[in-house]
Design a protein around this motif. Structure first.
Motif: not given
Length: 464
Positions: A35-48, A70-84
């Motif tokens: 599931q993780l590999v098949e989730t596109n997380t490129t900068l151009s078209a994906g979503s971390c 704790v999921p985290f992201s910022v408003a300016d980069h909504p697709k670049d979030g992560g998790i702790v």
């Protein structure tokens, strides 16, 4: 993954026989990994952010409370979030350990690949897809490790934290590890961290020949060299030409070798290599260890590009842009110079060297973002010792070698706030680095599952 030391050999390894999914826990891991590999997380078209949410769902299903995720992201980069995530330990006197991984991957164009880069394909003893190695193998193993420990009980003595972030693969992207280090250091506070950068290497026959633990890395920094002139008609050339001035500056950078430096890790690395290479090269390494200013010894050792880069800061021109018309004298010429700065050396110090080399007619500036100074972690027996002991069980007869990566990882942001970061060994790659950052990235199925078992036992050894 930035284990540039693995690039010293270039033959292809024979496909190892698959050892996948023979146990129930392996089948569960494969579902997470796929599931993780098949989730596109490129900068151009994906979503971390999507990938992180999927990991969060699995952690909750394993029994983690909302307060421990704790999921985290910022408003300016909504697709670049992560998790702790936090698995609490039973001994409050032990400081936490941190498992760090990155969810983003390098771009991959379908038309260039033999297979769909975002579909996990099993073929010839390998899994193929973008991110199968860098860094979704380790990120999946870290998440899986927390789930297994949570479900098996009892709680480990040491608290284990997990941070999966975005932005590692692109210098100018919003970086989750940097964000956590600057804005939420409480979330990732730890005695030490395990990260990418270590690993293992097969030879061209599929035999394990090296197991490495990364103990230190360089800092990556880009600089712009710029020459400007008034320009004019190309039918009347003048000596002041922006392209020529820039070319002279680049040639000066090309011809310059930064001075030889050693850390405790690289000194140990070279001392070990001197014993393995009797004769001219071994003698030259020994001479260089005794006197880093020995130019003759440096010339011999530096014939190996990996050793050359391990000895010093390196700077190389990577991009050029010049002129505005084919029939006009150039008004501007610029070049990007990519530097990998030796631990302890600074961005400003390297800038000063480049300015001196470029001369007065060329402007040199440090590009944003400016990375922190690389701080080499200690060769701590409490870290290296367990890694070596667990390796002897899983990979008997394969020596574990501490190395300094000539590349760079997100570990540099954690080091800047006092968390020593070590690149965990365990997952072996082919001599060509298994297509990392290139076409048809792959991982040996055997290596993935054996590496998963090693890393699980390693985390348990540190966590008690």
């Amino acid at each position: 993954m930035r284990a540039a030391w693995m690039m010293a050999t270039a033959a292809m390894v024979l496909a190892a026989p698959a050892a996948a999914q023979t146990r129930p826990d392996q089948r569960t891991f494969f579902d997470l990994y796929k599931q993780l590999v098949e989730t596109n997380t490129t900068l151009s078209a994906g979503s971390c952010t999507q990938a992180a949410a999927q990991i969060g769902t699995r952690l909750k299903a394993a029994g983690f409370a909302d307060a421990d995720i704790v999921p985290f992201s910022v408003a300016d980069h909504p697709k670049d979030g992560g998790i702790v995530a936090v698995l609490k330990g039973s001994d409050a006197k032990l400081k936490p350990m941190l498992l760090l991984g990155h969810l983003d991957v390098v771009e991959a164009k379908r038309e260039d690949w033999v297979r769909d880069p975002f579909t996990l394909i099993e073929e010839g003893g390998y899994y193929y897809a973008r991110g199968t190695l860098d860094d979704k193998a380790m990120s999946a193993v870290w998440a899986d490790t927390l789930i297994r420990l949570k479900q098996s009980g009892p709680a480990p003595k040491r608290t284990i934290k997990l941070a999966l972030t975005c932005g590692e693969e692109t210098t100018f992207a919003w970086n989750g590890a940097q964000y956590l280090a600057k804005e939420r250091p409480d979330l990732i506070a730890a005695e030490f961290a395990l990260n990418e950068g270590g690993g293992g290497r097969y030879d061209d026959k599929g035999n394990r020949v090296l197991l490495a633990m990364q103990v230190g890395e360089k800092a990556a920094q880009n600089y712009t060299l710029s020459a400007t002139n008034p320009g004019g008609h190309s039918s009347q050339p003048v000596p002041d030409n922006a392209i020529y001035e820039l070319a002279d500056a680049i040639e000066a950078v090309r011809g310059y070798s930064f001075p030889v430096k050693f850390t405790d890790t690289t000194r140990l690395f070279f001392a070990s290599n001197a014993k393995k290479q009797p004769g001219t090269v071994g003698d030259a390494i020994t001479a260089l260890l005794a006197d880093p200013n020995d130019k003759a010894a440096d010339l011999i050792v530096s014939r190996d590009k990996a050793m050359h880069s391990t000895l010093r800061t390196t700077c190389v021109a990577t991009l050029l842009n010049a002129g505005h018309a084919e029939n006009a004298l150039p008004q501007r010429a610029t070049a990007n110079v990519n530097c990998r700065i030796f631990p302890g050396e600074t961005v400003d110090g390297t800038l000063a060297t480049l300015k001196r080399l470029a001369g007065p007619k060329v402007t040199v500036t440090a590009n944003m973002p400016v990375r922190p100074t690389a701080i080499p972690p200690a060769l701590d027996p409490k870290i290296v010792g367990p890694a070596t002991k667990v390796a002897a069980k899983h990979f008997p007869g394969v020596p574990l070698t501490p190395i300094m990566s000539t590349g760079a990882t997100d570990g540099i942001f954690l080091q800047a706030i006092g968390i020593p970061v070590y690149g965990a060994p365990g997952i072996f790659v082919d001599p060509d680095m298994s297509g990392i950052h290139g076409l048809n990235e792959r991982i040996s199925i055997k290596s993935l599952y054996e590496g998963r078992d090693y890393l699980f036992d390693l985390v348990k050894a540190y966590a008690g």
